[in-house]
Design a protein around this motif. Structure first.
Motif, PDB file in Angstrom:
ATOM      1  N   ARG A 289      54.270  25.732 101.104  1.00 34.43           N
ATOM      2  CA  ARG A 289      54.078  27.184 100.998  1.00 34.43           C
ATOM      3  C   ARG A 289      55.461  27.821 100.931  1.00 34.43           C
ATOM      4  O   ARG A 289      56.276  27.609 101.833  1.00 34.43           O
ATOM      5  CB  ARG A 289      53.336  27.710 102.226  1.00 34.43           C
ATOM      6  CG  ARG A 289      51.918  27.189 102.364  1.00 34.43           C
ATOM      7  CD  ARG A 289      51.399  27.445 103.759  1.00 34.43           C
ATOM      8  NE  ARG A 289      52.291  26.848 104.754  1.00 34.43           N
ATOM      9  CZ  ARG A 289      52.211  27.055 106.062  1.00 34.43           C
ATOM     10  NH1 ARG A 289      51.286  27.840 106.564  1.00 34.43           N
ATOM     11  NH2 ARG A 289      53.053  26.469 106.900  1.00 34.43           N
ATOM     12  N   ASN A 303      60.202  32.051  91.829  1.00 36.84           N
ATOM     13  CA  ASN A 303      58.748  32.088  92.025  1.00 36.84           C
ATOM     14  C   ASN A 303      58.047  31.155  91.053  1.00 36.84           C
ATOM     15  O   ASN A 303      57.201  30.337  91.415  1.00 36.84           O
ATOM     16  CB  ASN A 303      58.201  33.492  91.697  1.00 36.84           C
ATOM     17  CG  ASN A 303      58.511  34.512  92.759  1.00 36.84           C
ATOM     18  OD1 ASN A 303      58.483  34.196  93.942  1.00 36.84           O
ATOM     19  ND2 ASN A 303      58.813  35.732  92.346  1.00 36.84           N
ATOM     20  N   GLU A 313      51.334  27.668  97.709  1.00 35.67           N
ATOM     21  CA  GLU A 313      51.312  29.144  97.690  1.00 35.67           C
ATOM     22  C   GLU A 313      52.721  29.624  97.416  1.00 35.67           C
ATOM     23  O   GLU A 313      53.659  29.073  97.989  1.00 35.67           O
ATOM     24  CB  GLU A 313      51.004  29.699  99.092  1.00 35.67           C
ATOM     25  CG  GLU A 313      49.591  29.764  99.466  1.00 35.67           C
ATOM     26  CD  GLU A 313      49.469  30.080 100.975  1.00 35.67           C
ATOM     27  OE1 GLU A 313      50.341  30.786 101.545  1.00 35.67           O
ATOM     28  OE2 GLU A 313      48.495  29.588 101.548  1.00 35.67           O
ATOM     29  N   THR A 315      54.747  33.281  97.624  1.00 37.98           N
ATOM     30  CA  THR A 315      54.677  34.709  97.937  1.00 37.98           C
ATOM     31  C   THR A 315      56.059  35.316  97.736  1.00 37.98           C
ATOM     32  O   THR A 315      57.047  34.778  98.226  1.00 37.98           O
ATOM     33  CB  THR A 315      54.270  34.924  99.411  1.00 37.98           C
ATOM     34  OG1 THR A 315      53.093  34.167  99.656  1.00 37.98           O
ATOM     35  CG2 THR A 315      54.017  36.388  99.721  1.00 37.98           C
ATOM     36  N   CYS A 316      56.107  36.410  97.003  1.00 36.28           N
ATOM     37  CA  CYS A 316      57.384  37.085  96.761  1.00 36.28           C
ATOM     38  C   CYS A 316      57.400  38.378  97.573  1.00 36.28           C
ATOM     39  O   CYS A 316      56.537  39.246  97.386  1.00 36.28           O
ATOM     40  CB  CYS A 316      57.510  37.401  95.270  1.00 36.28           C
ATOM     41  SG  CYS A 316      59.076  38.161  94.839  1.00 36.28           S
ATOM     42  N   GLU A 322      56.677  48.215  93.633  1.00 36.42           N
ATOM     43  CA  GLU A 322      56.700  47.529  92.344  1.00 36.42           C
ATOM     44  C   GLU A 322      57.459  48.343  91.302  1.00 36.42           C
ATOM     45  O   GLU A 322      58.208  47.802  90.489  1.00 36.42           O
ATOM     46  CB  GLU A 322      55.250  47.270  91.875  1.00 36.42           C
ATOM     47  CG  GLU A 322      55.215  46.515  90.575  1.00 36.42           C
ATOM     48  CD  GLU A 322      53.865  45.879  90.280  1.00 36.42           C
ATOM     49  OE1 GLU A 322      52.916  46.095  91.065  1.00 36.42           O
ATOM     50  OE2 GLU A 322      53.776  45.166  89.279  1.00 36.42           O
ATOM     51  N   ARG A 336      52.746  36.955  88.019  1.00 35.77           N
ATOM     52  CA  ARG A 336      51.463  37.257  88.658  1.00 35.77           C
ATOM     53  C   ARG A 336      50.332  36.447  87.999  1.00 35.77           C
ATOM     54  O   ARG A 336      49.515  35.847  88.691  1.00 35.77           O
ATOM     55  CB  ARG A 336      51.202  38.760  88.528  1.00 35.77           C
ATOM     56  CG  ARG A 336      50.192  39.266  89.475  1.00 35.77           C
ATOM     57  CD  ARG A 336      50.089  40.764  89.405  1.00 35.77           C
ATOM     58  NE  ARG A 336      50.705  41.436  90.527  1.00 35.77           N
ATOM     59  CZ  ARG A 336      51.448  42.527  90.424  1.00 35.77           C
ATOM     60  NH1 ARG A 336      51.718  43.042  89.253  1.00 35.77           N
ATOM     61  NH2 ARG A 336      51.932  43.100  91.495  1.00 35.77           N
ATOM     62  N   GLY A 339      50.083  32.961  89.218  1.00 36.42           N
ATOM     63  CA  GLY A 339      49.607  32.706  90.572  1.00 36.42           C
ATOM     64  C   GLY A 339      50.551  33.143  91.687  1.00 36.42           C
ATOM     65  O   GLY A 339      50.289  32.865  92.858  1.00 36.42           O
ATOM     66  N   VAL A 340      51.637  33.835  91.365  1.00 34.57           N
ATOM     67  CA  VAL A 340      52.544  34.320  92.412  1.00 34.57           C
ATOM     68  C   VAL A 340      51.911  35.546  93.071  1.00 34.57           C
ATOM     69  O   VAL A 340      51.376  36.424  92.389  1.00 34.57           O
ATOM     70  CB  VAL A 340      53.918  34.705  91.808  1.00 34.57           C
ATOM     71  CG1 VAL A 340      54.822  35.317  92.871  1.00 34.57           C
ATOM     72  CG2 VAL A 340      54.564  33.496  91.165  1.00 34.57           C
ATOM     73  N   GLU A 341      51.990  35.584  94.402  1.00 39.02           N
ATOM     74  CA  GLU A 341      51.460  36.760  95.103  1.00 39.02           C
ATOM     75  C   GLU A 341      52.622  37.659  95.513  1.00 39.02           C
ATOM     76  O   GLU A 341      53.643  37.162  96.014  1.00 39.02           O
ATOM     77  CB  GLU A 341      50.709  36.309  96.352  1.00 39.02           C
ATOM     78  CG  GLU A 341      49.807  37.414  96.827  1.00 39.02           C
ATOM     79  CD  GLU A 341      49.173  37.087  98.155  1.00 39.02           C
ATOM     80  OE1 GLU A 341      49.089  37.986  98.989  1.00 39.02           O
ATOM     81  OE2 GLU A 341      48.799  35.904  98.331  1.00 39.02           O
ATOM     82  N   PHE A 342      52.487  38.965  95.277  1.00 37.42           N
ATOM     83  CA  PHE A 342      53.581  39.881  95.604  1.00 37.42           C
ATOM     84  C   PHE A 342      53.246  40.688  96.842  1.00 37.42           C
ATOM     85  O   PHE A 342      52.122  41.199  96.979  1.00 37.42           O
ATOM     86  CB  PHE A 342      53.843  40.826  94.431  1.00 37.42           C
ATOM     87  CG  PHE A 342      54.545  40.138  93.290  1.00 37.42           C
ATOM     88  CD1 PHE A 342      55.925  40.049  93.255  1.00 37.42           C
ATOM     89  CD2 PHE A 342      53.814  39.536  92.269  1.00 37.42           C
ATOM     90  CE1 PHE A 342      56.579  39.384  92.230  1.00 37.42           C
ATOM     91  CE2 PHE A 342      54.453  38.870  91.239  1.00 37.42           C
ATOM     92  CZ  PHE A 342      55.840  38.793  91.221  1.00 37.42           C
ATOM     93  N   LEU A 343      54.221  40.783  97.733  1.00 39.67           N
ATOM     94  CA  LEU A 343      54.095  41.683  98.878  1.00 39.67           C
ATOM     95  C   LEU A 343      55.205  42.714  98.744  1.00 39.67           C
ATOM     96  O   LEU A 343      56.381  42.393  98.922  1.00 39.67           O
ATOM     97  CB  LEU A 343      54.268  40.914 100.185  1.00 39.67           C
ATOM     98  CG  LEU A 343      53.123  40.003 100.618  1.00 39.67           C
ATOM     99  CD1 LEU A 343      53.477  39.317 101.932  1.00 39.67           C
ATOM    100  CD2 LEU A 343      51.831  40.803 100.772  1.00 39.67           C
TER     101      LEU A 343
END
Ligand code: FAD
Ligand code: SF4
Length: 470
Positions: A289, A303, A313, A315-316, A322, A336, A339-343
């Motif tokens: 992860r 990423n 996983e 996560t960026c 954004e 995205r 499959g990269v998840e952005f926080l």
């Protein structure tokens, strides 16, 4: 007749080249866009309105003759388009692939008002790729070689831009680089899913045919003394980039499992290209992860590399929203899809773990007053701490200029941010405080873009020609 239809943009919408399906491409280190077919390139080029005030040209840092080569492609005249495109740009096929067009040429296209900008970058890439495949090479038949020679340190876009201008004016250049291939960050930074490495290999062959000499695996200051270059050449150009890491300065940054972005990307390139000297240098995130900290192009490349390595996983976490991300929008969207998840609005305050990474502690932020550059500062929301679980963390906060130890002895002055002082509009463009030495690219302007480095290298080349009175 089709070419007389100035309103083609009404009938034909903006169509980017076909993209490989996200699930398939997320497993491959190869470019994600298919090339245009000739008919697609022609009809997309023909969408150009010829609006009379080409904002796209002004916004393009090398001021490409965009409407003119779009017209030539619409007419099917690829070789002439390639000649014209190379009048202003040293690496059009690279810029077509990696420029953040949405912020530059395409962002300024008149058709953005409801119709969708012309796909300028994709057409630029198409022109050179197609012309090379047809056997086209830059026309050097009228070049008369002088007895002047220039040493160039760094085979990145700035050094290559400079060498191109010099060669076309008959000035021999020898380009030194510590790496085994030319390109600088184009080869040892930007991953293959944005820019395949054979693009730079092909370019090296073209440059060599143009009379440019490369001495690779040669570090100035270690393998060859800078003073030797200064004594043996009529002028020296520095295009050495920026390689000092910006660190987060928070606890846990030195835990095993925390990596610097470029170390990670370079290890992956070396692994994929067979340059790896020690297999232990390769960093793989398979089944791990991963949290990537940062919001620029480098973070995006990390990423997407981690996804391709088989991370479970990715996560960026980025401290602004954004809208305010520095990375290209197109690449954020691609990440995205893969499959990269952005926080967003998350600021790291610590990497946590007992002897190894177990997570990243972040706080939430909201945007407050603008800073000295006009960007809104992220402010911490009290009591908003949370931990993102992770097995590995990549710090991608960018780079600062990294002056060499020999700068002072050579009277090369730097500014308060360690960038080499070499003004564009001085007596000679991009001349440093030592009149025989010129500089350009990231080491002068700070980390920026491929196309701005090319521009500065080319302008410095013109400055050197004036200085040498060629
Ligand atoms: P560099 O490309 O850094 O080249 C400098 C060269 O100098 C290197 O090859 C280095 O080995 C050599 N060198 C340094 N010191 C010595 C020495 N002492 N002796 C011999 N050789 C030496 N920009 C974009 O426009 N689009 C993107 O998508 C994009 N993605 C990026 C992704 C990553 C991961 C990174 C790190 C940057 C990205 N950039 C992107 C920025 C862009 O790559 C740089 O702005 C550009 O490469 C700067 O060019 P340069 O010639 O100044 O330096
Ligand atoms: Fe656009 Fe970059 Fe090409 Fe200029 S060099 S036209 S900004 S893609």
């Amino acid at each position: 007749n089709r070419l007389n239809n100035d309103f083609q943009f009404i009938d034909v919408g903006r169509n980017d080249p076909q993209k490989k399906e996200a699930r398939k491409r997320a497993k491959e280190f190869s470019e994600i866009y298919e090339p245009y077919k000739p008919t697609e390139a022609a009809s997309q080029s023909h969408r150009c309105l010829h609006c009379g005030n080409p904002y796209c040209e002004w916004k393009c840092p090398v001021h490409n003759y965009i409407p003119n080569w779009l017209q030539l492609v619409a007419e099917g005249n690829i070789l002439e388009a390639a000649e014209l495109s190379h009048k202003t740009n040293t690496l059009p096929e690279v810029c077509g692939r990696v420029c953040p067009q949405d912020r530059l040429c395409e962002g300024a296209c008149t058709l953005n008002d409801g119709f969708g900008a012309v796909t300028i970058g994709s057409v630029e890439k198409y022109i050179t790729d197609t012309a090379f495949a047809m056997g086209w090479r830059p026309d050097m038949s009228k070049v008369v070689w002088t007895d002047k020679k220039v040493a160039i340190i760094g085979a990145g876009p700035a050094g290559l831009g400079c060498a191109d201008i010099l060669a076309r004016a008959g000035v021999k250049s020898v380009v030194f680089d510590r790496y085994p291939e030319i390109g600088g960050l184009l080869t040892f930074g930007i991953p293959e899913f944005k820019l395949e490495k054979n693009v730079m290999k092909r370019r090296r062959a073209v440059f060599e045919e143009m009379g440019i000499e490369f001495r690779l695996n040669t570090e100035i200051g270690r393998d060859v003394e800078f003073d030797t270059l200064l004594a043996e050449y009529d002028a020296v150009f520095l295009g050495m980039g920026t390689y000092k890491y910006m660190q987060g300065g928070f606890p846990g940054e030195d835990l095993p499992g925390v990596y610097k972005a470029l170390d990670y990307l370079i290890a992956n390139v070396n692994h994929c290209l067979g340059y790896e000297k020690n297999p232990e240098d390769y960093i793989s995130f398979k089944d791990r992860r991963v949290v990537v900290l940062g919001g620029g192009d480098t973070a995006m490349d990390c990423n997407r590399t981690a996804i391709r390595q088989g991370a479970t996983e990715v996560t960026c976490a980025y401290r602004r929203d954004e809208e305010n991300m520095p990375g290209s929008r197109k690449e954020v969207a691609n990440a995205r899809e893969e499959g990269v998840e952005f926080l967003f609005n998350r600021q790291p305050v610590a990497v946590v773990g007992e002897g190894k990474v177990e997570g990243v502690k972040v706080v939430r932020t909201r945007l407050g007053e603008p800073d000295e550059n006009g960007r809104q500062r992220p402010e911490v929301v009290p009591g908003s701490e949370e931990i993102i679980p992770a097995d590995a963390v990549i710090v991608a906060f960018g780079f600062q200029a990294s002056p060499a130890s020999w700068f002072e002895g050579a009277n090369i002055q730097v500014d308060e941010r360690d960038r080499v002082k070499a003004p564009e509009h001085g007596a000679y463009a991009f001349q440093t405080t030592n009149q025989k030495i010129f500089a350009g690219g990231d080491m002068v302007r700070g980390s920026d873009l491929v196309v701005t480095a090319i521009h500065e290298g080319r302008q410095a080349g013109e400055g050197i020609l004036d200085y040498l009175q060629v």
